[in-house]
Design a protein around this motif. Structure first.
Motif, PDB file in Angstrom:
ATOM      1  N   ASP B 211       4.665   1.837   2.802  1.00  0.00           N
ATOM      2  CA  ASP B 211       3.954   2.627   1.793  1.00  0.00           C
ATOM      3  C   ASP B 211       3.842   1.800   0.520  1.00  0.00           C
ATOM      4  N   LEU B 227      -0.513   3.183   3.505  1.00  0.00           N
ATOM      5  CA  LEU B 227       0.425   4.264   3.808  1.00  0.00           C
ATOM      6  C   LEU B 227       0.736   4.241   5.291  1.00  0.00           C
ATOM      7  N   LEU B 309       1.597   9.514  -4.610  1.00  0.00           N
ATOM      8  CA  LEU B 309       1.904   8.999  -3.270  1.00  0.00           C
ATOM      9  C   LEU B 309       3.371   8.659  -3.050  1.00  0.00           C
ATOM     10  N   ASP B 310       4.140   8.523  -4.121  1.00  0.00           N
ATOM     11  CA  ASP B 310       5.560   8.199  -3.977  1.00  0.00           C
ATOM     12  C   ASP B 310       5.762   7.034  -3.002  1.00  0.00           C
ATOM     13  N   GLN B 312       6.906   3.158  -1.510  1.00  0.00           N
ATOM     14  CA  GLN B 312       8.144   2.382  -1.534  1.00  0.00           C
ATOM     15  C   GLN B 312       8.059   1.262  -2.568  1.00  0.00           C
TER      16      GLN B 312
END
Lengths: 384, 384
Positions: B211, B227, B309-310, B312
């Motif tokens: 992500d 994603l 989107l939070d 990584q």
């Protein structure tokens, strides 16, 4: 288990799942029909179906004798083999939905709760709502295969604990830990906007779409994202929280309704939006201007999501669905002005059940993910 | 083909792909080693490998005779069976990368172009760059299996036509149609920020992440989103275009550098950012304040994507990678202030090649998607 044994077991699991999926939500079917739907051979399908009947996953539907000759035996998925619960922990209510394994809601129960209730009172209301729902359905806690609890605010990556929430004291609460003393099945916790999005794709206005931006529009505004048909949780569980950014105006949008000129002081904060909508329908210009300012702010955050993700559909959800006609058109107008490509905008029709419905779907997905694996005994072997 | 025949053919295709994937990017391997890597049986692997050698997909590596006894024969993927092109159509340059089927860059060629060049001139430069690159590698156009062209601005859902772009007149151009007179292979067109994101996950600083929010930071700011390991194109091809929204400040951010106090009038617009970076390193307070204002604006749009989107990882890409040290820390500080959960921020190290590298990866994915299918003849049957 050796490699070949594991392969055979995997294949049996795969074929069982294919056949169960081909049965669910469909009228009873013959082996020939099931073979056609799954692409498996007729003899192969027959073997798997017999195994599923023995294990209790599938029921034989006896012919009703109305046809001439000997009709083929028909089979249906045993949707009563297990049940799941979807729980919406809202500011004003706890809503519990009980469904069978086909997602058919067999019982719905609602318990009011004060917005100011502290966590202990709210959790007690959750317990009451669940117990009353199960009692009314004549079902024991240990017959539930999965529970999903919808809450406000994002939920951590493990899907158990709420991170931030407007409910008083609630951030320090783990609903999953609380319920795990009553249930031995998996208990998942999920953000209410995410569940609203899931519900719209399952039973709502976005069943045809794989890329969905769901916007919960109310006196609190939030979002849930579905991309490629999959709910986006985010790496830390906090996807969809764009509303926390001041620049996209979702934090300030509700103030336009709160401060609508002419608002009588006796109108309860929870009823202010309804008052504004009534005034707009009555032709009041100031109320119309206040609503327009709300929609303009709503559109900034919605446009940010649309521009970032370019979805097929934007679904407008939340408690104001009856007033969607006052919001959808001006929202579309604003998005048209702000975005490069404007997706279709649809108003939710699921109303106040949407979060609990989404919770049911997540619970059913949890059951599906372990169906026919070692972790999930067959109904007849587990005594169900 | 009947059902069983289709199944067998599908299985052969699947096993061939598994073995080729187990070979690529690895030293030559024995059949036993390949069986171990793929989980297929040794005899099964042997049959498939022999078929791949016959078809030209795999080469036998003869033992070098340095070991005692009869060593097992080793095999490697025939990466030279075909080649792909990645083309970056930038404002100042056309960059062409030629790679084999393992993604190894075998030739790189750069042709300068004026930012003001009209589409005909720019397309002629593309032709020149490609022809010179292929000539230098001694390769004919018809030996290329896929071409991907990176452009500024979003690309439509078919992946052929640019929708909006800052390059003069370019929106009415279809690079795919133009190149299709020279190539018979698939030609894809993709947005440069999206390709930058793909490159970072393939060969850059985000190889470990699924992500990823990629932010191209320069005098133009853009984003590419990955994603679940997949590039998000969006329903209409316009994902990542959040910068078009005034409220997230990416449109106005560069003006802080353009208007940095003390900027000598003779500094070319393309060199203004470098001038500001130099001043900051020299300790100039006004330059530092201008850069801080730029980063603050950059952070608003970045925060919108992070909150939505939070992810990584956030990767900071673009032409300023040498000055990333001046941007990453203040950006992290701003995101910390604006976001609920701050992902790791990493500066790209791919430099000016990133768009063309991402284009190579997309071209290779295109080849992979048809490998061993009816549409893709084996190298030896096609005369390669």
């Amino acid at each position: 288990m050796d490699g070949a044994g594991a392969d055979v077991s995997k294949l049996r699991e795969h074929n069982s799942l294919s056949i169960v999926r081909a049965m669910r939500g469909q009228p009873p079917a013959t082996v020939t029909e099931l073979a056609g739907r799954t692409g498996l051979s007729r003899p192969g399908t027959d073997v798997v179906v017999r195994g599923l009947v023995t294990d209790g996953w599938v029921k034989v539907v006896e012919p009703d004798g109305s046809t001439v000759g000997r009709p083929a035996r028909r089979y249906r998925f045993n949707a009563d083999a297990g049940h799941v619960l979807g729980v919406d922990v809202g500011a004003h209510k706890i809503l519990v939905l009980l469904a069978d394994l086909e997602g058919e809601v067999v019982r719905s129960h609602r318990v009011p709760v004060e917005p100011e209730a502290d966590p202990a009172v709210r959790l007690a209301a959750v317990d009451t709502a669940i117990t009353e729902c199960l009692d009314a359905a004549g079902m024991r806690h240990d017959r539930i295969w999965a529970v999903t609890v919808g809450v406000t605010g994002p939920v951590d990556a493990t899907g158990r604990t709420t991170l931030f929430t407007p409910l008083p004291g609630w951030a320090s609460v783990s609903p999953a830990d609380h319920l795990s003393t009553r249930f031995s099945c998996p208990i998942l916790v999920e953000n209410d906007c995410k569940l609203g999005a899931v519900a719209e794709r399952w039973k709502g206005v976005a069943q045809d779409a794989d890329d969905i931006v769901y916007v919960l529009a109310g006196m609190r505004i939030g979002a849930g994202l579905i991309l490629d048909g999959t709910l986006r949780r985010g790496y830390g569980g906090a996807a969809g929280e764009i509303g926390a950014l001041k620049a996209v105006r979702w934090l300030s949008a509700p103030s336009h309704l709160d401060n609508c000129p002419g608002m009588p002081p006796e109108v309860h904060p929870d009823d202010r939006a309804a008052w504004v909508f009534d005034q707009v329908r009555a032709g009041d210009r100031e109320a119309r201007a206040a609503l327009r300012r709300y929609v303009k702010d709503l559109a900034i955050g919605a446009a940010a999501l649309v521009l970032a993700l370019d979805p097929q559909v934007v679904v407008l959800g939340g408690g104001w669905s009856r007033s969607a006609d006052l919001i959808v058109d001006p929202l579309a107008h604003e998005l048209d002005r702000l975005c490069l490509r404007v997706p279709e905008i649809r108003a939710s029709t699921l109303g106040a059940d949407s979060v609990a419905l989404g919770a049911l779907r997540v619970a059913l997905d949890q059951v599906d993910s372990v169906l026919f694996t070692d972790g999930m005994p067959a109904p007849l072997t587990s005594g169900a």
